[in-house]
Design a protein around this motif. Structure first.
Motif, mmCIF file in Angstrom:
data_model
loop_
_atom_site.group_PDB
_atom_site.id
_atom_site.type_symbol
_atom_site.label_atom_id
_atom_site.label_comp_id
_atom_site.label_asym_id
_atom_site.label_seq_id
_atom_site.Cartn_x
_atom_site.Cartn_y
_atom_site.Cartn_z
ATOM 1 N N LEU A 168 0.640 -1.337 -0.480
ATOM 2 C CA LEU A 168 -0.449 0.320 -0.253
ATOM 3 C C LEU A 168 0.962 1.244 -0.235
ATOM 4 O O LEU A 168 0.633 2.184 -0.436
ATOM 5 C CB LEU A 168 -1.377 0.014 0.793
ATOM 6 N N ARG A 169 2.117 1.522 0.672
ATOM 7 C CA ARG A 169 3.240 2.335 0.680
ATOM 8 C C ARG A 169 4.086 1.877 0.312
ATOM 9 O O ARG A 169 4.586 0.413 -0.108
ATOM 10 C CB ARG A 169 3.217 3.018 2.384
ATOM 11 N N HIS A 209 -13.266 -3.679 -8.736
ATOM 12 C CA HIS A 209 -11.966 -2.576 -8.396
ATOM 13 C C HIS A 209 -11.083 -3.117 -8.809
ATOM 14 O O HIS A 209 -10.027 -4.299 -9.011
ATOM 15 C CB HIS A 209 -11.889 -3.525 -6.022
ATOM 16 N N HIS A 218 -4.115 0.992 -8.388
ATOM 17 C CA HIS A 218 -4.363 1.505 -7.463
ATOM 18 C C HIS A 218 -5.037 1.945 -6.492
ATOM 19 O O HIS A 218 -5.264 2.387 -5.390
ATOM 20 C CB HIS A 218 -4.200 3.361 -7.902
ATOM 21 N N ARG A 276 -6.900 0.807 -2.779
ATOM 22 C CA ARG A 276 -6.284 1.545 -1.422
ATOM 23 C C ARG A 276 -6.916 0.538 -0.382
ATOM 24 O O ARG A 276 -6.868 -0.757 -1.149
ATOM 25 C CB ARG A 276 -7.021 2.660 -1.022
ATOM 26 N N LYS A 277 -6.690 0.202 1.109
ATOM 27 C CA LYS A 277 -6.207 -0.150 2.122
ATOM 28 C C LYS A 277 -7.581 -1.110 1.979
ATOM 29 O O LYS A 277 -8.374 -1.765 2.094
ATOM 30 C CB LYS A 277 -6.177 0.620 3.407
ATOM 31 N N ARG A 278 -8.662 0.063 1.730
ATOM 32 C CA ARG A 278 -10.723 -0.337 1.894
ATOM 33 C C ARG A 278 -10.691 -1.489 0.898
ATOM 34 O O ARG A 278 -11.758 -2.260 1.387
ATOM 35 C CB ARG A 278 -10.920 1.135 1.362
ATOM 36 N N ASP A 279 -9.958 -0.380 -0.482
ATOM 37 C CA ASP A 279 -10.660 -1.489 -1.373
ATOM 38 C C ASP A 279 -10.116 -2.929 -1.518
ATOM 39 O O ASP A 279 -10.371 -4.411 -1.998
ATOM 40 C CB ASP A 279 -9.651 -1.213 -2.844
#
Length: 292
Positions: A65-66, A84, A88, A90-93
């Motif tokens: 994620l980073r 999804h 790119h 994100r954590k929620r995805d």
């Protein structure tokens, strides 16, 4: 075809960034395919062809994620799973993807927690998401999953070391199915288990395939798995796609040299015909003389 496929892979390239003295490594190059809900795809290829990387990426596992975090990075194209985008994400995805995609990694049987009972291993994904989930309901769910993978309920109270390799593999599969995933990603499900259990696992995957809406990505070198549990097969070499289609079509008319070699290696051996000795005209074989 549905306008919303379960998985859409578009010119996907994945690499592992350089870390320390290890140089960067491109694992996948230009992979594309579309998988509708209710379809199953097999992934076939030699060791190091990127099969396991593709499986892990599609399951949403290991993607950093980073910047600076280890793991495979999507360096080109994209993979969209259940709507999804993973390039790119994100954590929620990723949390959404990992909730709806069951994942059976390579050597999954060895990844079970040795200090936990089978029931606790199977229900672990439930409590990782909700530690206050009703334990009785979780136990009932675990029992249902064991029935699904054809294991007796008596196994629930046992520990992984008390089970055979084949039983542990099926427990790992029950764990991958416990959240009721929309997509199942399995990596070499029959590797390292004896022939009897191998057939049982193939039967199970074939049965799951018959369920309405069952969608799967199955990495396997086992031709029986690809024939019975998949609709199409993607062949990878060196991270690149070299063939795509139903497994019998791929092997019947191979155009790429690697696929030609694969088709030859997987061809069943021809039976040797026993040649009978030729008998010259007028020659009498012992025991066949005619008496008057």
């Amino acid at each position: 075809m549905s306008p919303d496929p379960a998985i859409l892979v578009s010119d996907l390239s994945v690499e592992y960034p350089a870390r320390g003295v290890s140089p960067s490594c491109v694992a996948l190059r230009g992979v594309s395919f579309r998988l509708e809900a209710g379809q199953s795809i097999g992934i076939l290829g030699e060791t190091g062809s990127g099969k396991s990387t593709l499986a892990a990426v599609l399951a949403g596992r290991g993607l950093p994620l980073r910047s600076g975090e280890p793991g495979p990075r999507i360096s080109g194209g994209d993979a969209t799973v259940l709507g999804h985008s993973l390039r790119h994400a994100r954590k929620r995805d990723l949390a959404e993807v990992t909730f709806h995609v069951g994942y059976l990694p390579q050597e999954a049987a060895a990844s079970l927690e040795p200090s936990l009972s089978v029931q606790d291993n199977v229900t672990l994904p439930i409590f990782e998401r909700d530690e206050h989930y009703n334990r009785r309901a979780a136990g009932e769910r675990a029992a249902l999953m064991l029935d699904t993978v054809h294991l007796p309920l008596s196994v629930l109270a046992k520990y992984p070391y008390q089970l055979s390799a084949g039983q542990r593999q099926r427990v790992a599969l029950a764990k991958a199915l416990v959240l009721g995933p929309q997509v199942l990603v399995v990596d070499e499900p029959t590797a390292g288990i004896d022939a009897t259990v191998r057939d049982a696992v193939i039967d199970l995957l074939a049965q799951l395939r018959s369920h309405e809406g069952f969608t799967a990505v199955i990495v396997s070198h086992d031709l029986s798995v690809l024939r019975r549990a998949t609709d199409v097969t993607l062949v990878l070499q060196g991270g690149r796609p070299v063939a795509y289609g139903p497994i019998e079509d791929v092997l019947a008319d191979p155009s790429h040299p690697f696929v030609q070699g694969l088709a030859h290696a997987l061809k069943p051996p021809q039976r040797r015909r026993e040649r009978r000795p030729q008998i010259a005209a007028g020659e009498v074989v012992a025991g066949d003389a005619v008496t008057n």
